[in-house]
Design a protein around this motif. Structure first.
Motif, PDB file in Angstrom:
ATOM      1  N   ARG A   1      40.580  42.828  34.234  1.00  0.00           N
ATOM      2  CA  ARG A   1      40.510  41.360  34.215  1.00  0.00           C
ATOM      3  C   ARG A   1      41.751  40.756  34.870  1.00  0.00           C
ATOM      4  N   MET A   2      42.914  41.322  34.619  1.00  0.00           N
ATOM      5  CA  MET A   2      44.129  40.792  35.250  1.00  0.00           C
ATOM      6  C   MET A   2      44.053  40.924  36.767  1.00  0.00           C
ATOM      7  N   ILE A   3      43.547  42.045  37.247  1.00  0.00           N
ATOM      8  CA  ILE A   3      43.390  42.238  38.692  1.00  0.00           C
ATOM      9  C   ILE A   3      42.397  41.222  39.255  1.00  0.00           C
ATOM     10  N   GLN A   4      41.329  40.970  38.486  1.00  0.00           N
ATOM     11  CA  GLN A   4      40.361  39.968  38.907  1.00  0.00           C
ATOM     12  C   GLN A   4      41.011  38.582  38.998  1.00  0.00           C
ATOM     13  N   GLU A   5      41.816  38.242  37.990  1.00  0.00           N
ATOM     14  CA  GLU A   5      42.512  36.953  38.003  1.00  0.00           C
ATOM     15  C   GLU A   5      43.487  36.880  39.182  1.00  0.00           C
ATOM     16  N   LEU A   6      44.213  37.964  39.406  1.00  0.00           N
ATOM     17  CA  LEU A   6      45.159  38.002  40.518  1.00  0.00           C
ATOM     18  C   LEU A   6      44.439  37.848  41.849  1.00  0.00           C
ATOM     19  N   SER A   7      43.249  38.432  41.956  1.00  0.00           N
ATOM     20  CA  SER A   7      42.456  38.312  43.180  1.00  0.00           C
ATOM     21  C   SER A   7      42.012  36.868  43.414  1.00  0.00           C
ATOM     22  N   LEU A   8      41.665  36.165  42.342  1.00  0.00           N
ATOM     23  CA  LEU A   8      41.298  34.751  42.464  1.00  0.00           C
ATOM     24  C   LEU A   8      42.470  33.945  43.013  1.00  0.00           C
ATOM     25  N   TYR A   9      43.664  34.237  42.517  1.00  0.00           N
ATOM     26  CA  TYR A   9      44.851  33.535  43.009  1.00  0.00           C
ATOM     27  C   TYR A   9      45.174  33.935  44.451  1.00  0.00           C
ATOM     28  N   ALA A  10      44.982  35.196  44.781  1.00  0.00           N
ATOM     29  CA  ALA A  10      45.276  35.659  46.146  1.00  0.00           C
ATOM     30  C   ALA A  10      44.425  34.925  47.174  1.00  0.00           C
TER      31      ALA A  10
ATOM     32  N   THR B   1      48.273  44.824  43.074  1.00  0.00           N
ATOM     33  CA  THR B   1      49.212  43.734  43.346  1.00  0.00           C
ATOM     34  C   THR B   1      49.718  43.807  44.780  1.00  0.00           C
ATOM     35  N   ARG B   2      50.060  45.000  45.227  1.00  0.00           N
ATOM     36  CA  ARG B   2      50.546  45.164  46.608  1.00  0.00           C
ATOM     37  C   ARG B   2      49.432  44.911  47.627  1.00  0.00           C
ATOM     38  N   ARG B   3      48.203  45.210  47.252  1.00  0.00           N
ATOM     39  CA  ARG B   3      47.093  44.954  48.161  1.00  0.00           C
ATOM     40  C   ARG B   3      46.828  43.454  48.309  1.00  0.00           C
ATOM     41  N   LEU B   4      47.022  42.714  47.227  1.00  0.00           N
ATOM     42  CA  LEU B   4      46.661  41.293  47.205  1.00  0.00           C
ATOM     43  C   LEU B   4      47.797  40.369  47.627  1.00  0.00           C
TER      44      LEU B   4
END
Length: 467
Positions: free
Chosen positions: A92-101, A135-138
């Motif tokens: 879920r955190m990765i999903q949230e980070l992707s939304l911000y990215a 994180t590094r990908r986004l």
């Protein structure tokens, strides 16, 4: 001589007179002012302005899980024996980070990254890799020489091998909660880490070339005495951390249920706590640490000291911090972002956080938009709490006001503090003297517009004592 290199001037009479309850000013306005009516549209507009400004970024990840319950803790945490709970949360955190990215300009560099909790090392090494690689990908992270990438750890529950894995992932700073080395105190608060464990861990961190190690220490815990604190501080100084945070334990069992497990009878008295704090500050200063302010200490060569000297220090939700120029994106349950002129907080409840993301929404629950007056007062409070001074010329240039006229009522409120030698006000600005450093929160409260407003019945906010 700079005020920050002078030994603190201690005056019990002044401390007792001004030691009221008040905010810690990790933000201004403070979190009680956040509103549930805050909308995602407001957040999106702030991100647009942030992209136009092209400021660098800071990332914060809240990982709430812990292996065991520390009775004193007031953090948003989940004590869990089931390690399988962490992987769905990380997704879920990765999903949230992707939304911000998708919303932030990918040319903007991340200069600062922090994993907090809870205990982030609750998650497995593979899960750490998953989150950091995503994180590094986004986002575009700074390299090891420029970026400040830190993680909070429980030194009694982390291996040297895991710390090596984290270093390989790019983490270069560590913050560990030591709290106290006295076995009786540790038992009273259910928090265990021996001196031998921490010493071995410190040797490993230095060998792994971590750039900075910070230790947290709490005073006012049950069964603490001046004698026991002396032993703990001697051991901490021998361990030679780069930074130290000396936190006041605020006993508020009406807010934090775990604190009900602490016996009121075992807590040191207010006078004993003052003696402990006085001794701790004197001891750390004598050992060569610079008293940054409130509860933070650092070695003279540390970046925190350099940021203060360059007037680039800030207060944020992790306390005193460098990288004042960054916009902060925070992911995870309860985390708070600071983007352009807004604060926005995620849902605190884990289920509510996850449900919003499952719907493809940013998991925000409340927030606040700073108007011009808020930004002016945030500037004033940050200047005082970080640098012990407010330059009227700088303020006039930044906000096009006549400071002495604009803040005439506030300056009048400072009169008792001026008379007591805590501060000076003249045509150039406001200066906080050595005698006023311990009471800096009280000085800042004068400029807090929300504290000056009448409080409606039932809306009273209960803060901890200043000292």
């Amino acid at each position: 001589m700079s005020a920050f290199t002078q030994q603190i001037e201690w005056d019990n009479n002044l401390i007792n007179r001004y030691d009221l309850a008040g905010p810690r000013y990790t933000s201004y306005p403070t979190a009680p002012q956040f509103q549930e009516s805050f909308t995602e549209t407001t957040l999106l507009h702030a991100i647009t302005r942030s992209n136009q400004a092209q400021r660098p970024l800071s990332l914060y990840f809240h990982i709430p899980f812990c292996d065991s319950l520390c009775y004193y803790c007031g953090c948003n945490k989940i004590v869990a024996n089931n390690k399988s709970r962490s992987l769905p949360y990380i997704h879920r955190m990765i999903q949230e980070l992707s939304l911000y990215a998708d919303l932030f300009d990918n040319r903007r560099q991340v200069k600062q990254l922090h994993w907090g909790g809870g205990t982030p090392t609750f998650i497995s090494d593979d899960e750490m890799s998953l989150l950091m690689h995503a994180t590094r990908r986004l986002f575009r992270l700074a390299d090891d020489s420029e970026g400040e990438f830190s993680i909070e750890i429980h030194p009694g529950r982390v291996s040297i091998d895991t710390m090596k894995h984290l270093r390989d992932l790019g983490f270069n700073r560590v913050s560990m909660g030591v709290q106290d080395f006295d076995p009786r105190v540790q038992k009273a608060v259910n928090r265990y880490n021996t001196f031998e464990q921490v010493s071995e861990l410190m040797q490993g961190l230095r060998a792994q070339h971590y750039q900075s190690v910070s230790m947290d220490f709490i005073y006012g815990l049950p069964l603490q005495t001046l004698s026991s604190i002396k032993e703990t501080l001697t051991k901490i100084i021998d361990l030679n951390p780069d930074r130290l945070s000396l936190f006041n334990y605020a006993h508020m069992p009406h807010l934090f249920k775990s604190q009900m497990l602490i016996s009121d009878k075992e807590l040191p008295s207010a006078a004993e706590k003052l003696d402990i704090l006085h001794f701790a500050i004197q001891t750390l200063e004598a050992a060569g640490y610079i008293y940054i302010g409130m509860d933070h200490f650092a070695k003279p060569e540390d970046e925190l000291v350099r940021a203060q000297q360059a007037r680039k220090l800030q207060r944020n939700f992790q306390g005193y911090s460098t990288h004042k120029d960054c916009d902060l994106i925070a992911v995870g349950a309860s985390s708070i972002s600071m983007i352009d002129n807004i604060y926005v907080q995620n849902a605190k409840d884990l289920n509510a956080y996850q449900q919003k993301l499952d719907l493809g929404l940013l998991p925000i629950a409340r927030g606040f938009t700073l108007n011009d007056e808020d930004q002016l007062r945030r500037f004033v409070i940050n200047s005082l709490i970080c640098h012990l001074r407010l330059d009227f010329a700088e303020l006039e240039q930044a906000f096009t006001i006549s400071p002495r006229e604009y803040f005439a009522a506030e300056i009048a409120q400072l009169a008792p503090m001026i008379e007591d030698g805590l501060v000076t006000v003249d045509n150039s600005g406001i200066r906080v003297h050595n005698k006023g450093r311990l009471l800096i929160r009280r000085v800042c409260m004068v400029f807090d517009e929300y504290l000056q407003k009448p409080v409606q019945s039932g809306n009273q906010v209960r803060y901890s004592k200043i000292i």
